[in-house]
Design a protein around this motif. Sequence first.
Motif, short mmCIF file in Angstrom:
data_model
loop_
_atom_site.label_atom_id
_atom_site.label_comp_id
_atom_site.label_asym_id
_atom_site.label_seq_id
_atom_site.Cartn_x
_atom_site.Cartn_y
_atom_site.Cartn_z
N UNK A 189 0.82 -1.11 -0.09
CA UNK A 189 0.03 -0.16 0.09
C UNK A 189 0.93 1.34 -0.14
N UNK A 190 0.47 2.12 -0.59
CA UNK A 190 1.31 3.37 -1.29
C UNK A 190 0.70 4.60 -0.38
N UNK A 191 -0.47 4.63 0.11
CA UNK A 191 -1.23 5.61 0.98
C UNK A 191 -1.37 5.13 2.35
N UNK A 192 -1.49 6.27 3.21
CA UNK A 192 -1.49 6.02 4.70
C UNK A 192 -2.78 5.20 4.79
N UNK A 193 -3.79 5.74 4.35
CA UNK A 193 -5.25 5.10 4.28
C UNK A 193 -5.05 3.64 3.99
N UNK A 194 -4.61 3.38 2.85
CA UNK A 194 -4.53 1.94 2.45
C UNK A 194 -3.41 1.13 3.60
N UNK A 195 -2.55 1.78 4.06
CA UNK A 195 -1.67 0.97 4.80
C UNK A 195 -2.41 0.73 6.20
N UNK A 239 5.74 10.99 -0.51
CA UNK A 239 5.16 11.73 -1.76
C UNK A 239 3.88 11.96 -1.60
N UNK A 240 3.04 11.62 -0.41
CA UNK A 240 1.71 12.17 -0.51
C UNK A 240 1.31 13.56 -0.19
N UNK A 241 0.20 14.08 -0.78
CA UNK A 241 -0.05 15.45 -0.30
C UNK A 241 -0.82 15.24 1.14
N UNK A 242 -0.91 16.51 1.58
CA UNK A 242 -1.34 16.60 3.20
C UNK A 242 -2.52 15.92 3.24
N UNK A 243 -3.56 16.56 2.29
CA UNK A 243 -5.04 16.16 2.19
C UNK A 243 -4.83 14.47 2.32
N UNK A 244 -4.09 13.92 1.64
CA UNK A 244 -4.24 12.47 1.66
C UNK A 244 -3.65 11.76 2.64
N UNK A 245 -2.75 12.33 3.69
CA UNK A 245 -2.15 11.78 4.67
C UNK A 245 -3.38 12.02 5.71
N UNK A 295 -21.21 10.64 0.58
CA UNK A 295 -22.08 10.48 -0.46
C UNK A 295 -22.51 11.88 -1.17
N UNK A 296 -23.16 12.41 0.05
CA UNK A 296 -23.79 13.62 -0.03
C UNK A 296 -23.18 14.90 -0.52
N UNK A 297 -21.88 15.04 0.01
CA UNK A 297 -20.94 16.17 -0.11
C UNK A 297 -19.88 15.82 -1.05
N UNK A 298 -19.65 14.58 -1.23
CA UNK A 298 -18.37 14.19 -2.12
C UNK A 298 -17.07 14.49 -1.38
N UNK A 299 -17.08 15.01 -0.22
CA UNK A 299 -15.77 15.21 0.47
C UNK A 299 -14.84 13.83 0.75
N UNK A 300 -13.74 13.96 1.00
CA UNK A 300 -12.88 12.81 1.12
C UNK A 300 -13.39 11.65 2.27
N UNK A 301 -13.10 10.30 2.23
CA UNK A 301 -13.38 9.57 3.25
C UNK A 301 -13.12 9.99 4.45
N UNK A 302 -11.69 10.16 4.67
CA UNK A 302 -11.33 10.64 6.07
C UNK A 302 -12.00 11.59 6.70
N UNK A 303 -12.20 12.73 6.05
CA UNK A 303 -13.02 14.00 6.51
C UNK A 303 -14.42 13.52 6.69
N UNK A 304 -15.00 12.86 5.98
CA UNK A 304 -16.32 12.49 6.18
C UNK A 304 -16.32 11.65 7.46
N UNK A 305 -15.54 10.82 7.61
CA UNK A 305 -15.39 9.80 8.82
C UNK A 305 -15.05 10.81 10.16
N UNK A 306 -14.29 11.70 10.03
CA UNK A 306 -14.18 12.78 11.27
C UNK A 306 -15.30 13.08 11.63
N UNK A 307 -16.31 13.65 10.90
CA UNK A 307 -17.41 14.33 11.37
C UNK A 307 -18.49 13.29 11.72
#
Lengths: 345, 345
Positions: free
Chosen positions: A116-122, A160-166, A243-255
């Motif tokens: 896995x090459x992203x933190x989320x995948x790791x 190499x990941x952008x901050x938003x992906x981290x 689903x409704x807002x289209x924001x990233x998974x981690x952001x949505x899970x935070x809320x």
Amino acid sequence: MKTLEILGRSGVSRIVIGSSIGQLEEFCNLERSVIITDQTVRGLHGDLFPQCAVIEIGEGEESKTLKTVEWIYERFLELEVDRSTLVIGIGGGIVCDVTGFTASTYNRGIHFGFVPTTLLAQVDASIGGKNGVNFQRYKNLIGTINQPEFVLCDFDLLKTLPLSELKNGFAEVIKHGLIGDARLFSFLEEYGKKVLDLEPEAIERVVSDSLNVKARIVNMDEMEKGERRKLNFGHTIGHAIEKITGIKHGMAVSIGMVVAARLSQDKSMLSTRETQRIETVLKEFGLPLEIKAGKEAIIDAIKKDKKRTGHEINFVLLNGIGNAEVVPVRIKELEEVMDDLCQYR
Amino acid sequence: MKTLEILGRSGVSRIVIGSSIGQLEEFCNLERSVIITDQTVRGLHGDLFPQCAVIEIGEGEESKTLKTVEWIYERFLELEVDRSTLVIGIGGGIVCDVTGFTASTYNRGIHFGFVPTTLLAQVDASIGGKNGVNFQRYKNLIGTINQPEFVLCDFDLLKTLPLSELKNGFAEVIKHGLIGDARLFSFLEEYGKKVLDLEPEAIERVVSDSLNVKARIVNMDEMEKGERRKLNFGHTIGHAIEKITGIKHGMAVSIGMVVAARLSQDKSMLSTRETQRIETVLKEFGLPLEIKAGKEAIIDAIKKDKKRTGHEINFVLLNGIGNAEVVPVRIKELEEVMDDLCQYR
């Protein structure tokens, strides 16, 4: 370097934490192997790939389809892939999900593993054995549960990941602390900056502890009949917001985690102080606390997702930090909490 | 009525032998169920189906494709199929294979069971958990191994089968006797006529014993790492003949069993008398002993199938009737045996 094991129905899955992609051959037989990846990952890390055939799939959710899977089957036939072949998925969650499903269904299941090459995948997508693709407008509708033979987590790949992906990945790390490891959560509170800066010791500690929580839960309940549902903490609301807002998974899970924490507080399962600690850590990691959508749309989406028309929904709540519990929650209670969190009424 | 159990990775599979489709509700919860079948089976037995939604798929190998699977996913969405739904495949091998694969991959696996309506499906295709579809010119290339929750064998359903379809199933019954149950084989020798006439006691005995052999082997080796290979007795040659000549599976396997028996005899694993007994039983059940094709084409097809270019092929041979063994066989030995059996040189 540490190693964890998941004992799945189909055998042992070995999670190697803090190794390097260059050492892949120490953990698997590369003699007859095929890599599945995407263009971005190949561009960034292709020079580190072992010498073997590479299959490049498209990027984004729109590539996570049966069409892509069929296209890979065709490449497999061209490459004469058979039961002695090892398929290695190198990439983020989509690459891992598609690789896992394709390998699990070709020849009724061939060997596969992930880098896995992203933190989320790791910390999340690559382990636990869930794989699959989207179908029509349903995420992950088609798939299986089948453990990869190995998962190799190389922290250098995260640089190499952008901050938003981290951030996307840190939401799941925080979740793992909240549902199963109070010490991991305290570490995140104390050393958030070091973790965000990817300081080697700090990142190894949080990825390793995070994987420990997930591996422990998956070992108890691979097929999601009970314990594994705890991993959905923050996800009932999270998926609806995504689903409704289209924001990233981690952001949505935070809320979603904020909502679940407040519900837990209302039920006297969590103290006001604990709820505050949770919100502070989420903020420190740059994750949102408020919903930019109306509550009705979200509650509608939840009801649809769960195919529920009743007055209650099963929710993962916290019984203190580090301890999750599945509790039925009345829609009315949920609406009250959301009134405080929705920016648009 | 008898019950057998297979303990698969995914749970227990219950095989009910000699019950009736009308008693389905005793073995499963029909409250939320969906039937998958084909037009012929529905026409013959539809009045016996439980009251629920019916999905009718096309017939023949050309319907055993991912396209059909996707079409069923769409019907599942329309019918709001979810993890609480039970999918029941009622039909022959193709219906069972397609139903098993679709149910194993929808929602990462939902409940499913079978009511096999052909003898071949009752004694072979419906049990063991192998499912899947064809891809390009490859049979069963895409699939999984996942046990149905139940299989209900109703012998009354067999009465509408044409003789050629019955023979197709008897080839596998004879195979099960040869690889694992000498008494079943003796019964077939002695009471062949009663069995062919589908006399209730006789057919119950042979289907039950046949399923016993298969269940025992699958219980030992669900994932086909060793023991399960014995079920391929007669199939290495059989698949090649089926591919080249287009004759029915059971017919092709019959010839494959003759070849394997003769090879066993050449290696002094089987006596001349035993080989004769095998050929006599196959003949009695109207199954062919000779190949209507040249040996070169068949050997070529085997090499391709096994992706082997060497001088040896692993074959399932008999060490006496009722006892199978995997033995490497030289291509030259195989050619010698086939010289005697091929009608066209």
